[in-house]
Design a protein around this motif. Sequence first.
Motif, PDB file in Angstrom:
ATOM      1  N   THR A 112      73.199 -76.328  58.871  1.00 52.09           N
ATOM      2  CA  THR A 112      72.684 -76.132  57.518  1.00 52.09           C
ATOM      3  C   THR A 112      72.360 -74.666  57.288  1.00 52.09           C
ATOM      4  O   THR A 112      72.070 -73.917  58.221  1.00 52.09           O
ATOM      5  CB  THR A 112      71.423 -76.987  57.276  1.00 52.09           C
ATOM      6  N   GLY A 113      72.419 -74.278  56.011  1.00 49.89           N
ATOM      7  CA  GLY A 113      72.129 -72.895  55.648  1.00 49.89           C
ATOM      8  C   GLY A 113      73.285 -72.290  54.884  1.00 49.89           C
ATOM      9  O   GLY A 113      74.081 -72.981  54.234  1.00 49.89           O
ATOM     10  N   ARG A 114      73.389 -70.979  54.970  1.00 50.18           N
ATOM     11  CA  ARG A 114      74.437 -70.241  54.270  1.00 50.18           C
ATOM     12  C   ARG A 114      75.548 -69.855  55.232  1.00 50.18           C
ATOM     13  O   ARG A 114      75.339 -69.823  56.449  1.00 50.18           O
ATOM     14  CB  ARG A 114      73.851 -68.983  53.628  1.00 50.18           C
ATOM     15  N   PRO A 115      76.728 -69.518  54.713  1.00 50.13           N
ATOM     16  CA  PRO A 115      77.826 -69.136  55.605  1.00 50.13           C
ATOM     17  C   PRO A 115      77.473 -67.957  56.514  1.00 50.13           C
ATOM     18  O   PRO A 115      77.975 -67.879  57.629  1.00 50.13           O
ATOM     19  CB  PRO A 115      78.959 -68.767  54.634  1.00 50.13           C
ATOM     20  N   GLU A 116      76.609 -67.076  56.035  1.00 49.77           N
ATOM     21  CA  GLU A 116      76.280 -65.895  56.843  1.00 49.77           C
ATOM     22  C   GLU A 116      75.040 -66.095  57.706  1.00 49.77           C
ATOM     23  O   GLU A 116      74.789 -65.312  58.627  1.00 49.77           O
ATOM     24  CB  GLU A 116      76.090 -64.675  55.948  1.00 49.77           C
ATOM     25  N   HIS A 117      74.243 -67.155  57.440  1.00 49.30           N
ATOM     26  CA  HIS A 117      72.994 -67.327  58.195  1.00 49.30           C
ATOM     27  C   HIS A 117      72.552 -68.780  58.124  1.00 49.30           C
ATOM     28  O   HIS A 117      72.393 -69.335  57.031  1.00 49.30           O
ATOM     29  CB  HIS A 117      71.892 -66.415  57.632  1.00 49.30           C
ATOM     30  N   LEU A 118      72.326 -69.408  59.268  1.00 52.55           N
ATOM     31  CA  LEU A 118      71.900 -70.801  59.325  1.00 52.55           C
ATOM     32  C   LEU A 118      70.383 -70.906  59.197  1.00 52.55           C
ATOM     33  O   LEU A 118      69.655 -69.994  59.591  1.00 52.55           O
ATOM     34  CB  LEU A 118      72.335 -71.431  60.648  1.00 52.55           C
ATOM     35  N   ASP A 119      69.935 -72.066  58.675  1.00 52.63           N
ATOM     36  CA  ASP A 119      68.491 -72.322  58.666  1.00 52.63           C
ATOM     37  C   ASP A 119      68.128 -73.525  59.524  1.00 52.63           C
ATOM     38  O   ASP A 119      66.997 -73.984  59.539  1.00 52.63           O
ATOM     39  CB  ASP A 119      67.962 -72.507  57.242  1.00 52.63           C
ATOM     40  N   GLY A 120      69.122 -74.075  60.265  1.00 55.27           N
ATOM     41  CA  GLY A 120      68.853 -75.192  61.158  1.00 55.27           C
ATOM     42  C   GLY A 120      70.044 -76.116  61.261  1.00 55.27           C
ATOM     43  O   GLY A 120      71.191 -75.726  61.014  1.00 55.27           O
ATOM     44  N   VAL A 121      69.765 -77.382  61.604  1.00 51.00           N
ATOM     45  CA  VAL A 121      70.808 -78.391  61.732  1.00 51.00           C
ATOM     46  C   VAL A 121      70.293 -79.689  61.141  1.00 51.00           C
ATOM     47  O   VAL A 121      69.083 -79.885  60.978  1.00 51.00           O
ATOM     48  CB  VAL A 121      71.208 -78.628  63.214  1.00 51.00           C
ATOM     49  N   GLU A 122      71.219 -80.587  60.831  1.00 49.31           N
ATOM     50  CA  GLU A 122      70.855 -81.936  60.423  1.00 49.31           C
ATOM     51  C   GLU A 122      71.269 -82.877  61.543  1.00 49.31           C
ATOM     52  O   GLU A 122      72.422 -82.859  61.992  1.00 49.31           O
ATOM     53  CB  GLU A 122      71.548 -82.318  59.119  1.00 49.31           C
ATOM     54  N   ALA A 123      70.331 -83.688  62.026  1.00 55.09           N
ATOM     55  CA  ALA A 123      70.577 -84.584  63.153  1.00 55.09           C
ATOM     56  C   ALA A 123      70.341 -86.025  62.734  1.00 55.09           C
ATOM     57  O   ALA A 123      69.481 -86.316  61.903  1.00 55.09           O
ATOM     58  CB  ALA A 123      69.670 -84.226  64.322  1.00 55.09           C
ATOM     59  N   ARG A 124      71.128 -86.910  63.324  1.00 61.22           N
ATOM     60  CA  ARG A 124      71.036 -88.339  62.993  1.00 61.22           C
ATOM     61  C   ARG A 124      70.525 -89.106  64.204  1.00 61.22           C
ATOM     62  O   ARG A 124      71.050 -88.964  65.330  1.00 61.22           O
ATOM     63  CB  ARG A 124      72.396 -88.866  62.570  1.00 61.22           C
ATOM     64  N   HIS A 125      69.512 -89.933  63.986  1.00 59.82           N
ATOM     65  CA  HIS A 125      68.951 -90.807  65.016  1.00 59.82           C
ATOM     66  C   HIS A 125      68.989 -92.219  64.464  1.00 59.82           C
ATOM     67  O   HIS A 125      68.232 -92.565  63.542  1.00 59.82           O
ATOM     68  CB  HIS A 125      67.514 -90.409  65.356  1.00 59.82           C
ATOM     69  N   GLY A 126      69.905 -93.051  65.012  1.00 65.47           N
ATOM     70  CA  GLY A 126      70.105 -94.362  64.428  1.00 65.47           C
ATOM     71  C   GLY A 126      70.674 -94.219  63.028  1.00 65.47           C
ATOM     72  O   GLY A 126      71.731 -93.627  62.829  1.00 65.47           O
ATOM     73  N   SER A 127      69.948 -94.716  62.017  1.00 63.92           N
ATOM     74  CA  SER A 127      70.395 -94.590  60.630  1.00 63.92           C
ATOM     75  C   SER A 127      69.594 -93.552  59.862  1.00 63.92           C
ATOM     76  O   SER A 127      69.711 -93.448  58.635  1.00 63.92           O
ATOM     77  CB  SER A 127      70.278 -95.949  59.927  1.00 63.92           C
TER      78      SER A 127
END
Length: 460
Positions: free
Chosen positions: A146-161
């Motif tokens: 997640t974030g912008r093409p030049e700089h991320l602000d993190g990730v999105e993670a899935r746990h179960g649903s």
Amino acid sequence: MSPSLHRDRRAIVIGAGVSGLLTARVLADHYGQVTLVERDELPPTPRQRRGVPQGAHVHALFARGVAALEELLPGFGAALTGSGAHRIDMGRDLALATPYGWGVRHLARLPALGASRPLIEHVIRLRATDSPRLTLLTGHRVIRLTGRPEHLDGVEARHGSTDRHLPADLVVDATGRASPLDRWLAELDCPAPPARTVDAHVGYATRLFRTPAGGIPTDWRACYSLPLGPSTPRGGVLAPVEGDRWIITLTGTGDHRPGTADDDFLPFARSLLTPLIADFAARAEPLTAVRGSNATANRLRRPGHAGRLPGNLLVTGDSACALNPVYAQGMTVAALSALALRDCLTAAPPRPGPDRLAHRFHQAQSAVQRLPWLLATSADNLHPGTTGTRPGLHHQALAHALHQLLRAGAHHPEAQRRSLSLMAMTAGPAALTHPRALLALATYRRHPATPTGHPPPPAP
């Protein structure tokens, strides 16, 4: 511990394999919060897990990898041997069968550690996750950056649903050979880093055995039947692992890949250069079914050469450089890459930006990868069915020199010492042109010697 540089920042490492564990451990000395995100539920004891499909096959840590892990995790070697791993001197204890005869055995002082991959990873995990600033988040699959093409602000993670956003100032992809990095970047409208692939289409078949009654009456501790180009497309390894067990991994290229049916295992072993591995398999009690793998291509991503990449994204381990596992270089490269990251963090000026860290790290990691990539692809390009990036003149020259050194190593201790030092990554290609190596090449007997019977005893 190094002086604090990023105590107010958060880092996320994706993937809790060997590379991810070592990277997270290094970052925990510099970042206030490090989260290691792993899609598997990690076992409390050493067990094969889904996220490491190559984990069932033979693994070893050679001299440079042993030293690097000891530097990153002091006491690692003692902890591993205390859990049942075997210490082996590559020159004295390894019976190396080549098309030119048995490699001369001698005391090389090139230590190797032999154990199952689950045990190696388990001991690393116990020692790498002991920092209070490191959190291990299992059962979570990262689905996007997640974030912008030049700089991320993190990730999105899935746990179960359930999906959750994990914020970060630095993100590290250590998801391994099957990394979804290219897809993640495409979703951010970023081009994939340039990549090279060399695939010899090697297949593996592995089985664990119980030590036969009466043991093995030999003075060697492991046997390697070396696959070497079109004349020798098949190979195999016999090595001890913890728990009074032995592992046999058979390999072959193209049409010579081993099958995974139990009844095919022994006939394939009989086709190797030496009968020792098959003789052992015929006497010993199998403890597992045959497990196979064909995911063995060499692939080198070059994030330091990408035209546009998030500036706070690091790519490491097999996500960056996946090597044919037959050469046992992957864990060593992971450890050396973690040391390179540590050096980048400690050598940086006060409070450097993450963008600058990414550039410095990828440049340093590229230097780490250069030798193992050259060795693995030079050897794999000897096989006629190899596809991908074609070898340059330097690859062809190195492959020829390695051939000659292995040929001489069946008769001359100095030549064998040089070839083993390359395998252990304690020396570079310059070892091939060392005056002692050239003298060995000039004076060895030039007739082949089929590696029948038992290898001769170590030279004094």
